[in-house]
Design a protein around this motif. Structure first.
Motif, PDB file in Angstrom:
ATOM      1  N   SER A 115       0.812  -1.224   0.000  1.00  0.00           N
ATOM      2  CA  SER A 115       0.000   0.000   0.000  1.00  0.00           C
ATOM      3  C   SER A 115       0.844   1.273   0.000  1.00  0.00           C
ATOM      4  O   SER A 115       0.467   2.276   0.593  1.00  0.00           O
ATOM      5  N   GLU A 297      -0.312 -11.481   5.755  1.00  0.00           N
ATOM      6  CA  GLU A 297      -0.717 -10.513   4.742  1.00  0.00           C
ATOM      7  C   GLU A 297       0.342  -9.416   4.656  1.00  0.00           C
ATOM      8  O   GLU A 297       0.938  -9.057   5.667  1.00  0.00           O
ATOM      9  N   ARG A 299      -0.099  -6.379   4.658  1.00  0.00           N
ATOM     10  CA  ARG A 299      -0.386  -5.260   5.561  1.00  0.00           C
ATOM     11  C   ARG A 299       0.152  -5.528   6.976  1.00  0.00           C
ATOM     12  O   ARG A 299       0.412  -4.590   7.719  1.00  0.00           O
ATOM     13  N   GLU A 329      -6.115  -7.148  13.671  1.00  0.00           N
ATOM     14  CA  GLU A 329      -7.501  -7.632  13.735  1.00  0.00           C
ATOM     15  C   GLU A 329      -8.298  -6.817  14.745  1.00  0.00           C
ATOM     16  O   GLU A 329      -9.490  -6.591  14.565  1.00  0.00           O
ATOM     17  N   ASP A 332      -9.362  -3.791  12.895  1.00  0.00           N
ATOM     18  CA  ASP A 332     -10.458  -4.131  11.964  1.00  0.00           C
ATOM     19  C   ASP A 332     -11.762  -4.216  12.759  1.00  0.00           C
ATOM     20  O   ASP A 332     -12.821  -3.776  12.298  1.00  0.00           O
ATOM     21  N   ARG A 336     -15.322  -2.309  12.375  1.00  0.00           N
ATOM     22  CA  ARG A 336     -16.575  -3.040  12.188  1.00  0.00           C
ATOM     23  C   ARG A 336     -17.632  -2.610  13.215  1.00  0.00           C
ATOM     24  O   ARG A 336     -18.797  -2.378  12.892  1.00  0.00           O
ATOM     25  N   ARG A 407     -11.220   6.257   9.186  1.00  0.00           N
ATOM     26  CA  ARG A 407     -10.942   6.221   7.746  1.00  0.00           C
ATOM     27  C   ARG A 407      -9.840   7.226   7.384  1.00  0.00           C
ATOM     28  O   ARG A 407      -8.923   6.911   6.628  1.00  0.00           O
ATOM     29  N   ASN A 410      -6.568   6.042   8.707  1.00  0.00           N
ATOM     30  CA  ASN A 410      -6.085   4.941   7.880  1.00  0.00           C
ATOM     31  C   ASN A 410      -5.631   5.416   6.504  1.00  0.00           C
ATOM     32  O   ASN A 410      -4.875   4.737   5.829  1.00  0.00           O
ATOM     33  N   ILE A 416      -5.662  -0.765   8.082  1.00  0.00           N
ATOM     34  CA  ILE A 416      -6.914  -1.257   8.658  1.00  0.00           C
ATOM     35  C   ILE A 416      -7.932  -1.534   7.558  1.00  0.00           C
ATOM     36  O   ILE A 416      -7.990  -0.814   6.561  1.00  0.00           O
ATOM     37  N   ARG A 417      -8.737  -2.572   7.751  1.00  0.00           N
ATOM     38  CA  ARG A 417      -9.852  -2.795   6.820  1.00  0.00           C
ATOM     39  C   ARG A 417     -11.028  -1.984   7.331  1.00  0.00           C
ATOM     40  O   ARG A 417     -11.781  -2.444   8.177  1.00  0.00           O
ATOM     41  N   ASP A 419     -13.539  -0.336   5.456  1.00  0.00           N
ATOM     42  CA  ASP A 419     -14.817  -0.462   4.752  1.00  0.00           C
ATOM     43  C   ASP A 419     -14.989  -1.851   4.191  1.00  0.00           C
ATOM     44  O   ASP A 419     -14.460  -2.166   3.143  1.00  0.00           O
ATOM     45  N   GLU A 420     -15.693  -2.653   4.925  1.00  0.00           N
ATOM     46  CA  GLU A 420     -15.927  -4.008   4.435  1.00  0.00           C
ATOM     47  C   GLU A 420     -17.412  -4.232   4.291  1.00  0.00           C
ATOM     48  O   GLU A 420     -17.951  -5.224   4.763  1.00  0.00           O
TER      49      GLU A 420
END
Ligand code: AMP
Ligand code: ZN
Length: 472
Positions: A115, A297, A299, A329, A332, A336, A407, A410, A416-417, A419-420
């Motif tokens: 990234s 991963e 990331r 995690e 993440d 969430r 967001r 990030n 970080i994830r 937007d899932e």
């Protein structure tokens, strides 16, 4: 609140002020493309990426240039040894141009997986030989450089500031010089601008002779000057670049233009592996593929390499990588929970509930990043926000604002994830199907759906506000 950076040139923290307000011209010393960039190299590139992203967060328009060194970087970083790319070409019995093309491509691929935002320009040294020769010619004319047998050297005694960046004094450099100092040099610290070697594979004809090639330092001066202008705001590299590379870049650029080359010099501390220097003999010069082969991963590597402050020592081990993946995690999970709470699921009754915790996290994050990119503290601001969310529910409004903040944070950290929605939608769909099965007393189907989700690491919990889910 101003952005403060540690300037390796003044050896002090200084308030960052670009030459032209709102615009930042940044040059990063890039890869020498004779092998795969290792995780240590990526510590330096990731530092530059976070720096760029932070400048953009602050509203600056950044123009970033990273060079590709595809000729002239000799083994000892100064004027001795073989050209790294040619040495590799000889070892593999391949064309040096092909080697540099291959590793440039792999570098771009790895950078993307980590990234790292693409620079606006990736100039290659071999495309800038005429520009280098023009500067060299000018330096000879002005008496800063001299020619000996088809080679050209920079006369360090002519540049008053030589040694200011690295803290080296000319007397010490002279005393410390190796016995077999190249006799063509007037001063042992003089460095090559142009080399000559009939056996060199990549060579150019010039008025100095038929088979010349550039020194590594002049490449960066020529490319920075061409793509960013005579004065730039920030110049970065790893700490080993300070001397002789950046010291020499300053001497030749400033002698050529008569202006200050770069306002801020920033250097990333070397990454260590298993408590020591990475080395081929120990087999621990890891690359991104090694990380992926362990099932991690990219990331997780990005996080492991940026979670500490860039000027602090950092030691890489596989345990740290595993632990980094776990910690991510948690972030993440924060995102969430915020997504769901923003939709009113499992949110506090008061829509603005928890606003203080959000304000605190944001202030801490920004203060940290403004303090010379203190990423360690910036991450702890996010982990503290998660603790606050776990302790007591946020109101839907606060959750939506917190999600925007995560967001934006990030946008700088990129690990970080956030937007899932697709995952959310899929899980929500199956939860609804399970609810329907339960309503129809189809217990077997309800259990099947619950087990299916559990096998994917999604745990369902029945709560007052309906079914909520979390990752195992
Ligand atoms: P090179 O490909 O050798 O020219 O190096 C590319 C960049 O990676 C330079 O800015 C180096 O300073 C940096 N670098 C090399 N090794 C490390 C390391 N172990 N940790 C951090 N940066 C490094
Ligand atoms: Zn450079």
């Amino acid at each position: 609140m101003s952005f403060v950076v540690y300037n390796s040139y003044s050896k002090k923290k200084e308030t960052f002020e670009p030459i032209e307000p709102g615009k930042v011209r940044m040059y990063n010393c890039g890869p020498t493309v004779y092998n795969r960039a290792h995780i240590g190299n990526f510590r330096s590139y990731l530092f530059a990426d976070v720096l760029r992203r932070w400048l953009e967060y602050l509203g600056h328009e950044v123009r970033q240039v990273m060079n590709i060194t595809d000729v002239g970087h000799l083994q000892d970083d100064a004027d001795d040894g073989l050209d790294k790319i040619e040495e590799q070409a000889r070892r593999e019995k391949r064309d040096p141009w092909e080697i540099s093309r291959e590793f440039t491509e792999l570098f771009f691929r790895d950078a993307e997986e980590l990234s790292i935002l693409p620079a606006h320009e990736y100039p290659r040294a071999t495309d800038h030989v005429p520009e280098m020769l023009a500067i060299i010619e000018d330096l000879v004319q002005k008496g800063f450089a001299y020619e000996v047998d088809g080679e050209v050297y920079f006369d360090v005694t002519r540049f008053e500031g030589y040694g200011r960046l690295s803290g080296n004094r000319l007397e010490d450099l002279e005393a410390g010089a190796r016995v077999e100092v190249r006799e063509e040099k007037r001063h042992p610290a003089d460095f090559a601008l142009w080399k000559s070697d009939p056996h060199h594979m990549m060579k150019w004809e010039s008025r100095f002779g038929p088979h010349g090639f550039p020194g590594w330092h002049i490449e960066c001066s020529a490319m920075a000057l061409k793509h960013l202008g005579e004065e730039i705001d920030i110049h970065t590299g790893g700490e080993d670049n300070v001397f002789p590379h950046h010291e020499s870049e300053i001497a030749q650029s400033e002698s050529h233009t008569g202006r200050r080359f770069a306002r801020y010099w920033m250097h990333a501390r070397f990454l260590q592996v298993d408590g020591g220097k990475m080395s081929k003999s120990l087999g621990n010069t890891y690359v991104l593929d090694d990380v992926k082969a362990r099932g991690a991963e990219p990331r997780a590597l990005r996080f492991a390499l940026i979670r500490g402050h860039y000027r602090q020592p950092l030691n890489f081990t596989w345990e740290i990588l595993d632990e980094s993946a776990k910690a991510l995690e948690g972030l993440d999970d924060l995102a969430r929970r915020l997504r769901l709470a923003a939709q009113g699921r499992n949110a506090a009754d008061d829509p603005s509930g928890g606003a203080d915790a959000l304000a605190e996290a944001r202030a801490k994050f920004e203060t940290a990043m403004n303090d010379d990119l203190n990423t360690a503290m910036a991450f702890s601001a996010l982990f503290e926000l998660r603790s606050a969310v776990l302790e007591s529910r946020l109101g839907a409004e606060t959750a939506a604002a917190a999600l925007d903040f995560v967001r934006a944070a990030n946008g700088v950290l990129a690990v970080i994830r956030v937007d899932e929605e697709e995952l959310d939608a899929d899980v929500e769909r199956r939860i609804a199907a399970r609810e329907e099965a339960r309503a129809g007393k189809n217990w077997a189907e309800a259990d099947r759906l619950r087990d299916e989700l559990l096998a994917e690491g999604i745990v369902l919990e029945d709560s007052a506000s309906g079914v909520i889910w979390r990752r195992k």
